[in-house]
Design a protein around this motif. Structure first.
Motif, short mmCIF file in Angstrom:
data_model
loop_
_atom_site.label_atom_id
_atom_site.label_comp_id
_atom_site.label_asym_id
_atom_site.label_seq_id
_atom_site.Cartn_x
_atom_site.Cartn_y
_atom_site.Cartn_z
N THR A 112 33.67 -15.58 86.47
CA THR A 112 34.47 -16.73 86.85
C THR A 112 33.72 -17.98 86.40
O THR A 112 32.54 -18.14 86.73
CB THR A 112 34.69 -16.78 88.37
OG1 THR A 112 35.46 -15.65 88.78
CG2 THR A 112 35.43 -18.05 88.77
N SER A 113 34.38 -18.83 85.62
CA SER A 113 33.74 -20.03 85.08
C SER A 113 32.44 -19.68 84.38
O SER A 113 31.38 -20.25 84.64
CB SER A 113 33.48 -21.06 86.19
OG SER A 113 33.11 -22.32 85.65
N GLY A 114 32.52 -18.70 83.47
CA GLY A 114 31.36 -18.29 82.69
C GLY A 114 31.06 -19.26 81.57
O GLY A 114 31.67 -20.32 81.44
N GLY A 115 30.12 -18.86 80.73
CA GLY A 115 29.67 -19.73 79.65
C GLY A 115 30.51 -19.61 78.40
O GLY A 115 31.52 -18.90 78.36
N LEU A 116 30.07 -20.31 77.36
CA LEU A 116 30.70 -20.19 76.05
C LEU A 116 30.00 -19.09 75.26
O LEU A 116 28.77 -18.95 75.31
CB LEU A 116 30.61 -21.50 75.27
CG LEU A 116 31.40 -22.69 75.81
CD1 LEU A 116 31.38 -23.83 74.78
CD2 LEU A 116 32.82 -22.33 76.17
N LEU A 117 30.78 -18.33 74.53
CA LEU A 117 30.29 -17.35 73.58
C LEU A 117 30.52 -17.95 72.20
O LEU A 117 31.67 -18.17 71.81
CB LEU A 117 31.04 -16.04 73.75
CG LEU A 117 30.73 -14.91 72.76
CD1 LEU A 117 29.27 -14.47 72.87
CD2 LEU A 117 31.67 -13.74 72.99
#
Length: 339
Positions: free
Chosen positions: A309-314
């Motif tokens: 949930t609301s992770g980072g950018l890949l």
């Protein structure tokens, strides 16, 4: 009976939690198949040109409305409580909604709230705290909040519909990956299993909250400065799910170095203790036929598929401060390879 603040366990009022309550990716693709009514890079009757649409399941819609102006970015995201603290839930949901704009290289301008609330069960004082959290994160992003929409619902839900702008010549897309590019990840994994443990036990994990409320603004700006063209954010489909979509859309294979993938403190222990959501297991089942897992054990596989949930950018490229977790290579037998 209406409950009021303080000791209310908001997560007890939701079947799922955060982005783990998304419709499974395989089922969702079946639902939307054939619904791309306006092909990307085509013009509508009003003259607006769709630059990013439904075709590759990208993070937001992007439309050019004038030849010499910015493109308009539009997205919406909402979910059930992922933490018990209403203010933190509002902050997390807002950061998550704004992330879709950052993930395509845009800048959010205005948002409207999306609120579903069991008005006969939960106090509106709690709802006010949720909205305050969203407002504070939007302010941090420099994004105006102009009202919104609310409904009486048996299950609390909150999020935002966000409109932003982007340079049409400098977009981040999930179909622009090329063989030879490194893969960088800007937030650690493990948010999903820690949130699931929080829901089950009430134990609070500040490291997870800190990760979820952090905006992806700086990461997106760094990617654009580095000339990156391909990126996505990591949310409910997990790292492997979103990476599979990116690699499939780009016609390449993604190789992940599992030992290089950062995880939050306590995440592996949470997996070992069984705090794995159904959404994570569905993510793993979806990508498994397309993945060579090598010698990766079940714990590693579940973390790589953990519903964030609301992770980072890949990012398909290198940016300052983000660990390189793998690379894109020419298409092989499998779309994903874990080593």
């Amino acid at each position: 009976m209406t409950t009021t603040g303080g000791t209310v366990r908001l997560t007890r009022y939701a079947r799922g939690g955060g982005c783990a309550c998304k419709i499974p990716p395989g089922e969702l693709e079946d639902v939307v198949a054939g619904l791309a009514a306006t092909p990307a890079a085509s013009s509508t009757a009003a003259g607006a040109q769709v630059l990013i649409g439904l075709e590759t399941g990208d993070d937001a819609a992007v439309v050019r409305v004038a030849d010499d102006g910015p493109a308009v970015v539009a997205t919406a995201d909402f979910f059930t409580p992922v933490v018990d603290d209403p203010y933190d839930w509002g902050r997390i949901a807002a950061a998550n909604a704004l992330s879709d704009v950052y993930a395509v290289g845009g800048r959010p301008l205005v948002a409207v709230n999306l609120l579903a609330w069991p008005r006969d069960v939960l106090s509106f004082d709690l709802a006010r705290e949720v909205l305050r959290g969203g407002l504070d994160v939007a302010a941090e992003a420099g994004c105006h909040v102009g009202g919104g929409h609310s409904v009486d619902d048996a299950e609390p839900k909150y999020g935002m519909a966000v409109t932003g702008v982007a340079d049409p010549g400098r977009l981040l897309r999930n179909d622009r990956g090329r063989a030879g590019l490194p893969l960088s990840l800007t937030k650690p994994l493990g948010i999903g299993v820690l949130n699931n443990r929080h829901k089950a036990t009430g134990e609070v994990f500040p490291q997870a909250v800190q990760a979820m409320v952090a905006l992806n603004r700086e990461a997106a700006e760094a990617a654009l400065r580095a000339g990156v063209e391909c990126a996505t954010d990591v949310t409910g489909f997990g790292l492997l799910g979103h990476l599979y979509k990116l690699a499939r859309a780009s016609g390449v294979t993604a190789v992940v170095d599992a030992s290089a993938v950062p995880c939050l403190d306590g995440a592996r222990r949470a997996v070992r203790d069984g705090f794995v959501s159904g959404g994570t297991r569905r993510n793993l089942a979806w990508v498994a036929p397309h993945t060579d897992f090598g010698g990766a054990d079940e714990e590693t596989r579940l973390l790589l598929a953990d519903a964030q949930t609301s992770g980072g950018l890949l990012v398909a490229g290198e940016i300052p401060g983000a660990p390189v977790i793998g690379e894109l290579v020419p298409r092989r037998e499998h779309v994903l390879v874990v080593r």
